[in-house]
Structure formats: C-alpha cells, structure tokens
Design an enzyme around this catalytic site. Structure first.
Site, PDB file in Angstrom:
ATOM      1  N   SER A 191       0.652  -1.363   0.043  1.00 53.70           N
ATOM      2  CA  SER A 191      -0.087   0.078  -0.080  1.00 53.70           C
ATOM      3  C   SER A 191       0.826   1.492   0.002  1.00 53.70           C
ATOM      4  O   SER A 191       1.577   1.452  -1.042  1.00 53.70           O
ATOM      5  CB  SER A 191      -0.976  -0.116   1.226  1.00 53.70           C
ATOM      6  OG  SER A 191      -1.977   1.050   1.238  1.00 53.70           O
ATOM      7  N   HIS A 192       0.780   2.214   1.069  1.00 55.51           N
ATOM      8  CA  HIS A 192       1.384   3.375   1.163  1.00 55.51           C
ATOM      9  C   HIS A 192       2.678   3.242   1.719  1.00 55.51           C
ATOM     10  O   HIS A 192       3.332   4.286   1.922  1.00 55.51           O
ATOM     11  CB  HIS A 192       0.389   4.331   1.749  1.00 55.51           C
ATOM     12  CG  HIS A 192       0.072   3.540   3.302  1.00 55.51           C
ATOM     13  ND1 HIS A 192      -0.712   2.669   3.335  1.00 55.51           N
ATOM     14  CD2 HIS A 192       0.652   3.845   4.359  1.00 55.51           C
ATOM     15  CE1 HIS A 192      -0.821   2.282   4.736  1.00 55.51           C
ATOM     16  NE2 HIS A 192       0.089   2.794   5.282  1.00 55.51           N
TER      17      HIS A 192
ATOM     18  N   ASP B 169      -2.532   6.506  -3.203  1.00 56.88           N
ATOM     19  CA  ASP B 169      -1.245   5.935  -2.721  1.00 56.88           C
ATOM     20  C   ASP B 169      -0.642   4.713  -3.492  1.00 56.88           C
ATOM     21  O   ASP B 169      -0.988   4.502  -4.781  1.00 56.88           O
ATOM     22  CB  ASP B 169      -1.866   5.205  -1.434  1.00 56.88           C
ATOM     23  CG  ASP B 169      -2.547   3.967  -1.463  1.00 56.88           C
ATOM     24  OD1 ASP B 169      -3.281   4.071  -2.557  1.00 56.88           O
ATOM     25  OD2 ASP B 169      -2.689   3.083  -0.800  1.00 56.88           O
TER      26      ASP B 169
ATOM     27  N   ASP C 261      -5.912   2.546  -3.825  1.00 55.99           N
ATOM     28  CA  ASP C 261      -7.126   2.332  -2.935  1.00 55.99           C
ATOM     29  C   ASP C 261      -7.443   3.788  -2.127  1.00 55.99           C
ATOM     30  O   ASP C 261      -8.255   3.821  -1.714  1.00 55.99           O
ATOM     31  CB  ASP C 261      -7.158   1.099  -2.092  1.00 55.99           C
ATOM     32  CG  ASP C 261      -6.004   0.949  -1.156  1.00 55.99           C
ATOM     33  OD1 ASP C 261      -5.198   1.743  -1.044  1.00 55.99           O
ATOM     34  OD2 ASP C 261      -6.122  -0.142  -0.513  1.00 55.99           O
TER      35      ASP C 261
ATOM     36  N   GLU D 220     -12.877   5.078   5.779  1.00 52.18           N
ATOM     37  CA  GLU D 220     -12.239   5.171   7.077  1.00 52.18           C
ATOM     38  C   GLU D 220     -11.518   6.415   6.986  1.00 52.18           C
ATOM     39  O   GLU D 220     -11.033   7.053   5.968  1.00 52.18           O
ATOM     40  CB  GLU D 220     -11.066   4.094   6.863  1.00 52.18           C
ATOM     41  CG  GLU D 220     -11.618   2.655   6.972  1.00 52.18           C
ATOM     42  CD  GLU D 220     -10.414   1.749   7.096  1.00 52.18           C
ATOM     43  OE1 GLU D 220     -10.326   1.263   8.217  1.00 52.18           O
ATOM     44  OE2 GLU D 220     -10.013   1.259   6.160  1.00 52.18           O
ATOM     45  N   GLU D 221     -10.811   6.764   8.234  1.00 54.67           N
ATOM     46  CA  GLU D 221     -10.102   8.127   8.319  1.00 54.67           C
ATOM     47  C   GLU D 221      -8.747   8.073   7.813  1.00 54.67           C
ATOM     48  O   GLU D 221      -8.445   9.108   7.611  1.00 54.67           O
ATOM     49  CB  GLU D 221     -10.206   8.563   9.899  1.00 54.67           C
ATOM     50  CG  GLU D 221      -9.502   7.332  10.812  1.00 54.67           C
ATOM     51  CD  GLU D 221      -8.088   7.046  10.495  1.00 54.67           C
ATOM     52  OE1 GLU D 221      -7.253   7.770  10.128  1.00 54.67           O
ATOM     53  OE2 GLU D 221      -7.987   5.744  10.313  1.00 54.67           O
TER      54      GLU D 221
HETATM   55  C1  G1P Z   1      -4.002   1.327   8.235  1.00 52.52           C
HETATM   56  C2  G1P Z   1      -5.303   2.241   8.471  1.00 52.52           C
HETATM   57  C3  G1P Z   1      -6.543   1.341   8.055  1.00 52.52           C
HETATM   58  C4  G1P Z   1      -6.501   0.560   6.624  1.00 52.52           C
HETATM   59  C5  G1P Z   1      -5.181  -0.047   6.501  1.00 52.52           C
HETATM   60  C6  G1P Z   1      -4.823  -0.443   5.071  1.00 52.52           C
HETATM   61  O1  G1P Z   1      -4.004   0.206   9.197  1.00 52.52           O
HETATM   62  O2  G1P Z   1      -5.357   2.718   9.710  1.00 52.52           O
HETATM   63  O3  G1P Z   1      -7.694   2.144   8.158  1.00 52.52           O
HETATM   64  O4  G1P Z   1      -7.756  -0.133   6.599  1.00 52.52           O
HETATM   65  O5  G1P Z   1      -3.992   0.729   6.996  1.00 52.52           O
HETATM   66  O6  G1P Z   1      -4.984   0.568   4.135  1.00 52.52           O
HETATM   67  P1  G1P Z   1      -3.246   0.093  10.653  1.00 52.52           P
HETATM   68  O7  G1P Z   1      -1.781   0.506  10.137  1.00 52.52           O
HETATM   69  O8  G1P Z   1      -3.743   1.435  11.290  1.00 52.52           O
HETATM   70  O9  G1P Z   1      -3.610  -1.050  10.985  1.00 52.52           O
HETATM   71 ZN    ZN Z   2      -3.436   1.493  -0.290  1.00 55.15          ZN
END
Ligand code: G1P
Ligand code: ZN
Length: 544
Positions: free
Chosen positions: A113-114, A278, A282, A364-365
């Site tokens: 992801s990011h 990202d 997503d 989600e935030e």
């Molecule tokens: C984080 C975000 C959550 C998101 C997830 C995947 O997870 O807080 O909302 O669904 O990335 O993108 P966390 O690292 O807090 O468990």
């Molecule tokens: Zn992502």
C-alpha cells in the site's frame, strides 16, 4: 506440466495484519518465504481446481519476481486460469473489480500500500475472496496457522511468462491471460459517474485539476481516465510513471507526503481541485483551492450528496465507517434516516455489509472511501465522485465543505502517529491504558467528562463473527472522543495511533485550525497514554 514438490521449513511470522502480510523485501527474499505463504493460502482454500485466480500488484520492487514465483505455484496447485495485469500491474480496486467481473475464485494482490518500496523497503501480499474483497479473519487466521506447520510447496516447471504481452496462452492445463490493467476499471467508472458532464466542466475550464499519482500505480489509470477520457490537460497528472521505489517517497496521500500537490493547492494559482492516491490506488486525499478535506468529512459529504451522482440517485441503503473515523457521517445518516454501522479498522469488515446490501458507501479516516461498486476502497473513484459533485453543484470544494458544516456541524478531527516504537514500550502503553479503562467513566478533565471507556469489540451483523481488541475508545459527555490503537500494517516495531475528535456546532468557529481546536484533548491523550513520557519523543511522526 511437470510439477515439483519442494521441502521447506515454516517461518513463524507469517500472520497477516490489517491488510495482508507486509514485511521488508529482504524478509520476502528469504528462501521459501513467499512460496510458503502462497502455498499456505492455497492449502487453506477449497475447491479451486480449474478455477480462475487474478494476479497483480502495485509495481513496487520485487513485484515481477514475486509474480513469476506465484504463477508457478498457482499452476502446480491446479488453478485453471490466471488473469494478470500487463506488466504485473493492477491497482487494488481494479483487481477487486476484475475478480467480480470475471467471476474469479479469488485474487492475490501484491502491495504494501502506502509503505515505501525498494530493496530495503516493504513488500506485501494479500488474498481477496470471490466477492473481490480482502479475505476475512477466518481465512487470514487459517493462512497463518497453515504457515506454522507447512513442510513443502508445489511449483510447476514452466518458463517465466512474458508479462508485457497482452493476450492468452495455454500452458498444459493452465490458461494465462494478460489483460490491460485499466480498461475494465475505466468502464466501471464510466458506468457510475456522469462523464459527459465532467468533460464539459473540464473543457469549459470550470474545473481545473491536479492529480498526484505519487510515482505509484494510479498513474496509468489517471492518465487514461482524467486525460484521455475526460480531456484534462496532460500536465494535470503528476508523478504519473509507476516506479519500483516510488521515486524514494512514501506513496501515502496526505499533506506531508504529497508535498508537491500540497504546495500547489495552497498557492495563489491553485487549481479548483487537487487529489492524490497511494501505492496501490485504494487511498485518496481530496483538496480544493486552499482547503484540505479530512477523509472523515469527505465520507460524510459524499453520503449527504450521493443522490447527485448517477449510480446513487436512488439513495443509500446505509453507510459504515471504521471505529476511529469521525462521527461526521453518523450525523448525515441520522438526518436522512439511514442505517450507520461502526466497524473495526480495515476494509475487510465492510465486505459482509456490502454483500448483504446493508450499506452503499463506507470509509475510513485513513484516506479510504468506497462503495458497493467493488469490495476495496477506491482512490480514483473518490476523485471522480468529488469532481462529479463539483460539476453538479457548481460550487468550489471550500463552499461544499463549509455548507456541509453549517448544516451538520463540524467534527474537528486529527490523528497522531508514533511510528517504530519499541514493541515492549508499546505493549506497556497499551497495558497502562487498559488498566485505566474501568476507572475513567465519570471522571472530569476540565470541560471533558468521561462517558464511557472501553475496548472496541465488533459482532458482525451478517455472520455473527466476533472481533475483539480493536482499539480503546474514550468517549466524553460532549461527544468528543479519544481513540488509541496499535497499527496492524507497520513493519518495524509498533505504531501507536491516537485519534482525536471534537464536535463544533457553532458555525462562527468552524474555521479553526484542528490542532488548536483539539489542543486540550491532545494534552489529555498524552496524560492517559504517556507515549511521550515513555519514549522520550517530543512529537508524533505524522499528523493527519
Ligand atoms: C491502516 C489504516 C486502516 C487501513 C489500513 C490499510 O491500518 O489505519 O484504516 O484499512 O491501513 O490501508 P493500521 O496500520 O492502522 O492497522
Ligand atoms: Zn493502499
């Protein structure tokens, strides 16, 4: 097709987190590491012989190597067809769409992801089920269990597949189809939004836009949709080439990491609309000329205006937000009398509600918003939603946000992240918080009186499954909240996330800076968790 069975030893750390298994590339490069995990997934699934598996990733370092390894294991395990994005690329929402559209058995999405990419950075893999959504906990638990005892994996002795040539080929029993990663997704977007109106608004100059693909997967998607189909200037998509190391940046769409976009959007000649996505496409960040829209507000504004978008004209069956997301969308749901669900963090918890038709929008935030069109959050979908909204309402982003706050009040919100905290210290903080919970209700801290203090548990309304320990919530009589939880996606130590919100009904006070407006609660959060005291840090690594 010749199939080999290779003896292997289990690794003890293959427990998927909030979104799949994420580790340093070097961890994935250990002998048998990726192979073990993929075989553990296949061993935990049933009746997939001859069926279709979708495969693609965000193009980060190790993506191509991993795809060749997975093709061979999938072939040896008896899948009938592999649908793979050209170049090994598929954004997460596009992969979700492909799984649904072609009735695949499931999909493997390669992404962290990011998180940053490169030889010394992160890699990840997640399995999505046939509804196109992330595997629920009963699956991920089974994958982990299997990985603990695995002793061999199967692999087919076949040549590497040319990932850069679109078309199908048959290798023994297995069909391999390389598809254009963008076409199906672009068609889906066209079926949701008013592309004609968008074209007019862009060509007339009413909407000027800037999209930052952050050298990650959304570049090709944004170029096709925003530039080729909607007529935006080519210069309106920046960092559009997916790079294996994302140009050395965090491909995380927030004001800190999307700094090029942030600078332009807060300058005198800012375009009317700016957005970023990202690593795997997503997430989304929404901005307008001189304004940043928090993801929690964005979700609420989308919910309040959904009927203006062609796909949602009939209204919403319901909405959902993750627990730490602000309560802004709850106010919209209450006003329009639609159900609102509070789920644990992670998109997988929305899947059942979406499948059952209980919700249409969710978010989600953490810069994630989506709808029932796929089973993942969707960055470009959110961008198109906002563009469509601006085009219909003929208002600036700032006006849309202010009008919303006037109508519903403002949930002033921020999140503080303390990253890479030593795990024992993080555990001691969690223990310390947990011990205080029973004593907090009724206590006053200045104007803040604790109404409830608990650890969030969720019972899925569809399948009755229960998820415990989903973060600690401290709610106050005036509606404010402080939430603490540990990240489930980090790859180094532990990350403590502190989520803080306060409701402001008075429109004359809506323009406050969020850090100032939340100052008292920020101090109170430290008093409760002692992160600074226990780590010696003076400030969070990231504030969003
Ligand atoms: C984080 C975000 C959550 C998101 C997830 C995947 O997870 O807080 O909302 O669904 O990335 O993108 P966390 O690292 O807090 O468990
Ligand atoms: Zn992502």
């Amino acid at each position: 097709m010749q199939i080999e069975t290779i003896t292997t030893n289990p690794y003890n750390d293959q427990n998927p987190g909030t979104s799949g298994l994420r580790k340093k590339v070097k961890v994935f490069q250990q002998p048998g590491y990726l192979e073990n995990f993929v075989q553990s997934i296949f061993d935990s699934l049933e009746d997939f012989s001859g069926k279709t598996l979708v495969l693609g990733g965000d193009g980060r370092y190790f993506n191509r190597v991993a795809i060749q390894i997975i093709i061979k294991i999938a072939a040896a395990n008896g899948f009938g067809e592999l649908i793979i994005g050209e170049g090994g690329l598929l954004s997460t929402p596009a992969a979700s769409n492909i799984i649904r559209k072609y009735n695949a058995f499931g999909g493997l999405i390669l992404s962290a992801s990011h998180n940053p990419g490169g030889p010394d950075e992160d890699f990840g893999i997640k399995y999505n089920v046939s509804n196109g959504g992330p595997a629920p906990e009963k699956y991920t638990g089974a994958f982990f269990q299997r990985s603990q005892t695995i002793s061999s994996y199967k692999t087919a002795k076949i040549e590497d597949v040319d990932l850069d040539r679109i078309g199908s080929q048959q290798i023994g029993e297995l069909k391999i189809t390389i598809i254009d990663p963008v076409t199906d997704y672009a068609e889906l977007m066209q079926s949701i939004f008013d592309f004609n109106l968008l074209k007019q608004s862009i060509s007339s100059g009413y909407i000027t836009l800037l999209f930052d693909a952050m050298s990650a997967i959304t570049g090709p998607y944004a170029k096709r949709i925003l530039v080729d189909m909607l007529g935006a200037a080519p210069s309106s998509v920046i960092n559009a080439e997916p790079l294996e190391n994302f140009g050395g940046h965090h491909p995380d769409p927030n004001l800190a990491h999307a700094h090029e976009l942030a600078e332009r959007m807060f300058s005198a000649d800012a375009p009317t609309f700016g957005a970023a996505s990202d690593g795997d496409g997503d997430r989304n960040m929404i901005t307008g000329s001189n304004i940043f829209v928090t993801p929690s507000d964005s979700l609420a504004i989308m919910a309040a205006n959904a009927r203006l978008i062609p796909a949602y004209v009939k209204g919403l069956s319901g909405v959902a937000r993750s627990m730490p997301t602000s309560q802004a969308v709850d106010r919209v749901a209450a006003k329009y009398n639609i159900p609102c669900y509070e789920t644990p963090t992670g998109w997988k918890f929305f899947g059942n509600l979406l499948d059952a038709g209980k919700i249409t929008l969710c978010g989600e935030e953490s810069f994630g918003t989506g709808s029932d069109h796929v089973r993942e959050k969707d960055g470009l979908w959110a961008v198109l939603f906002w563009l469509n909204l601006i085009a219909v309402k003929r208002q600036s982003v700032a006006d849309i946000v202010h009008e919303h706050w006037q109508k519903f009040g403002r949930d002033i919100y921020c999140r503080h992240d303390y990253e890479a905290v030593e795990t024992p210290i993080a555990n001691s903080i969690v223990e310390h918080l947990r011990n205080q919970l029973p004593t907090l209700p009724g206590q006053s801290f200045g104007e803040y009186i604790v109404k409830y203090a608990d650890e969030f548990s969720y019972e899925d309304p569809i399948d009755g499954s229960i998820s415990n320990n989903q973060g600690m919530r401290i709610g106050f009589e005036n509606g404010s909240r402080i939430v603490f939880r540990l990240s489930g996606t980090g790859t180094v130590g532990a990350t403590l996330r502190i989520y803080i919100e306060r409701f402001e009904a008075d429109a004359t006070r809506h323009d406050q800076d969020s850090q100032e407006a939340l100052a008292e609660l920020i101090i109170l959060a430290e008093q409760l968790c002692e992160i600074k005291k226990r780590t010696g840090r003076t400030e969070p690594n990231v504030i969003t």
